[in-house]
Enzyme design. Structure first.
Site, mmCIF file in Angstrom:
data_model
loop_
_atom_site.group_PDB
_atom_site.id
_atom_site.type_symbol
_atom_site.label_atom_id
_atom_site.label_comp_id
_atom_site.label_asym_id
_atom_site.label_seq_id
_atom_site.Cartn_x
_atom_site.Cartn_y
_atom_site.Cartn_z
ATOM 1 N N HIS A 52 0.843 -1.196 0.000
ATOM 2 C CA HIS A 52 0.000 0.000 0.000
ATOM 3 C C HIS A 52 0.878 1.246 0.000
ATOM 4 O O HIS A 52 2.021 1.231 0.480
ATOM 5 C CB HIS A 52 -0.889 0.018 1.235
ATOM 6 C CG HIS A 52 -2.030 -0.934 1.179
ATOM 7 N ND1 HIS A 52 -3.188 -0.742 1.901
ATOM 8 C CD2 HIS A 52 -2.216 -2.086 0.493
ATOM 9 C CE1 HIS A 52 -4.025 -1.723 1.666
ATOM 10 N NE2 HIS A 52 -3.453 -2.566 0.820
ATOM 11 N N GLU A 54 0.810 3.969 1.783
ATOM 12 C CA GLU A 54 1.263 4.463 3.091
ATOM 13 C C GLU A 54 2.453 3.671 3.610
ATOM 14 O O GLU A 54 3.410 4.251 4.138
ATOM 15 C CB GLU A 54 0.130 4.368 4.126
ATOM 16 C CG GLU A 54 -1.075 5.212 3.793
ATOM 17 C CD GLU A 54 -2.163 4.439 3.058
ATOM 18 O OE1 GLU A 54 -3.343 4.720 3.297
ATOM 19 O OE2 GLU A 54 -1.839 3.559 2.225
ATOM 20 N N CYS A 82 -6.451 2.210 5.479
ATOM 21 C CA CYS A 82 -7.097 0.965 5.906
ATOM 22 C C CYS A 82 -6.555 0.581 7.288
ATOM 23 O O CYS A 82 -5.630 1.224 7.797
ATOM 24 C CB CYS A 82 -6.814 -0.138 4.890
ATOM 25 S SG CYS A 82 -5.103 -0.738 4.929
ATOM 26 N N CYS A 85 -2.682 0.016 7.291
ATOM 27 C CA CYS A 85 -1.905 1.243 7.178
ATOM 28 C C CYS A 85 -2.042 2.127 8.412
ATOM 29 O O CYS A 85 -1.068 2.734 8.850
ATOM 30 C CB CYS A 85 -2.298 1.984 5.907
ATOM 31 S SG CYS A 85 -1.838 1.069 4.418
#
Length: 153
Positions: A52, A54, A82, A85
């Site tokens: 992801h 992040e 999410c 993260c």
């Protein structure tokens, strides 16, 4: 630079992710006015569920500063983090999070739940925006494109 400038850089990274077939999410981490970490979604590209934006940006910033602690930092991301993260943000001790648009299906900063309000040892300050409409539009365009492609088959 302004909050809008940093989010524009995150949007540019999101556009790169879309070009590679990934959900267009981009992220930058800023300390003392300098971007010290960047990331974009690479789940499809890397075949990695944890790739992801992040987490990429957190890894990049940690390498840059030589520490896992990212206090005094602000994380700018185009989509609400999410749970995975948000956990990374808490563990990295990031001071502030500014996200572009809500994620009603997986958002862990208020949409589904807010991990930053739980009894963890660190609580980042949370802000929605700037550039909420632009961030939402990038995601809507991407998913409309996917639906359009599947209609052609």
């Amino acid at each position: 630079m302004t909050h809008e400038d940093y989010m524009r850089r995150a949007l540019a990274l999101a556009a790169q992710a879309a070009e590679e077939g990934d959900v267009p999410v981009g992220c930058v981490i800023v300390r003392d006015g300098e971007i010290i970490g960047e990331g974009r979604n690479r789940r499809e590209e890397n075949g990695d569920a944890t790739a992801h934006a992040e987490l990429e940006a957190i890894r990049s910033a940690c390498r840059k500063v030589g520490s896992w602690r990212l206090h005094r930092c602000t994380l700018y991301v185009t989509l609400e983090p999410c749970p995975m993260c948000a956990g990374g943000i808490i563990n990295a001790r990031i001071a502030q999070v500014r996200y572009g648009t809500r994620d009603e299906k997986a958002g862990a900063c208020g949409s589904v739940l807010n991990l930053f309000e739980e009894r963890f040892n660190h609580h980042p300050r949370l802000y929605r925006g700037p550039l909420e409409e632009e961030c939402r539009g990038v995601l809507q365009d991407f998913f409309q494109g996917l639906r359009g492609e599947s209609d052609d088959v």
